[in-house]
Scaffold this motif. Structure first.
Motif, PDB file in Angstrom:
ATOM      1  N   ALA A 116      -7.505  -0.508  -3.385  1.00 49.08           N
ATOM      2  CA  ALA A 116      -7.333   1.138  -3.798  1.00 49.08           C
ATOM      3  C   ALA A 116      -6.664   1.995  -3.133  1.00 49.08           C
ATOM      4  O   ALA A 116      -6.582   1.699  -1.869  1.00 49.08           O
ATOM      5  N   SER A 117      -6.281   3.076  -3.711  1.00 48.82           N
ATOM      6  CA  SER A 117      -5.437   4.173  -2.957  1.00 48.82           C
ATOM      7  C   SER A 117      -4.378   3.514  -2.266  1.00 48.82           C
ATOM      8  O   SER A 117      -4.113   3.613  -0.772  1.00 48.82           O
TER       9      SER A 117
ATOM     10  N   SER B 135       2.134   4.384  -6.022  1.00 48.29           N
ATOM     11  CA  SER B 135       1.393   5.024  -4.898  1.00 48.29           C
ATOM     12  C   SER B 135      -0.029   5.615  -5.540  1.00 48.29           C
ATOM     13  O   SER B 135       0.049   6.514  -6.274  1.00 48.29           O
ATOM     14  N   GLY B 136      -1.077   5.395  -4.677  1.00 43.06           N
ATOM     15  CA  GLY B 136      -2.525   5.737  -5.168  1.00 43.06           C
ATOM     16  C   GLY B 136      -3.172   4.986  -6.122  1.00 43.06           C
ATOM     17  O   GLY B 136      -4.314   5.284  -6.356  1.00 43.06           O
TER      18      GLY B 136
ATOM     19  N   LYS C 228      -0.794   2.159  -0.840  1.00 50.66           N
ATOM     20  CA  LYS C 228       0.500   3.171  -0.164  1.00 50.66           C
ATOM     21  C   LYS C 228       1.503   2.097  -0.141  1.00 50.66           C
ATOM     22  O   LYS C 228       1.636   1.271  -0.068  1.00 50.66           O
TER      23      LYS C 228
ATOM     24  N   SER D  58      -4.419   1.030  -8.085  1.00 51.21           N
ATOM     25  CA  SER D  58      -5.163  -0.013  -7.647  1.00 51.21           C
ATOM     26  C   SER D  58      -4.798  -1.364  -8.025  1.00 51.21           C
ATOM     27  O   SER D  58      -4.048  -1.332  -9.126  1.00 51.21           O
TER      28      SER D  58
ATOM     29  N   ARG E 276     -10.192   1.418   1.889  1.00 51.50           N
ATOM     30  CA  ARG E 276      -9.456   1.320   0.721  1.00 51.50           C
ATOM     31  C   ARG E 276      -9.583   0.062  -0.062  1.00 51.50           C
ATOM     32  O   ARG E 276      -9.436  -0.121  -1.080  1.00 51.50           O
TER      33      ARG E 276
END
Length: 125
Positions: free
Chosen positions: A84-85, A13-14, A87, A16, A67
């Motif tokens: 990116a980012s 998580s977080g 979840k 890329s 994102r």
């Protein structure tokens, strides 16, 4: 038109990931739009992002705006999805899509959807 995807995998998580999709075949010059869709287990495919070839205009699902970024390399007939980012709720099978014009005199607006084989993206919490 054939589409070959790559770049899926598992990320925390977080993190890329970048997905790539290469288009090939005699009809690639008839591609009007390319995009990425995803499918969650037991659900229908949903649009993630798309780009119009002629104008470059893009569209994103609300859940990924800010994102994810879709981009194209016309010389390489490739479309990318920079994620990116990430979840855990982004975990899905991601599919590349090309909308190909198959216009005829009888149906000048006929389009064909071509799909890649899909690539799994897993985001761990």
């Amino acid at each position: 038109v054939q589409l070959v995807e790559s770049g899926g995998g598992t990320v925390q998580s977080g993190g890329s990931l970048r997905l790539s999709c290469v288009a090939s075949g005699r009809s690639i010059f008839n591609i009007k739009a390319m995009g990425w869709y995803r499918r969650f287990p037991g659900k229908e495919r949903e649009l993630v992002a798309s780009a119009i070839v002629s104008s470059g205009s893009t569209e994103y699902a609300d859940s990924v705006k800010g994102r994810f970024t879709i981009s194209r390399d016309n010389a390489e007939n490739t479309v990318y999805l920079e994620m990116a980012s990430l979840k855990p709720e982004d975990t899905a099978v991601y599919y590349c899509n090309a909308r190909v014009s198959i216009a005829t005199i009888e149906d000048p607006y006929a389009m064909l959807d071509v799909w890649g084989q899909g690539t799994q993206v897993t985001v761990s919490s």
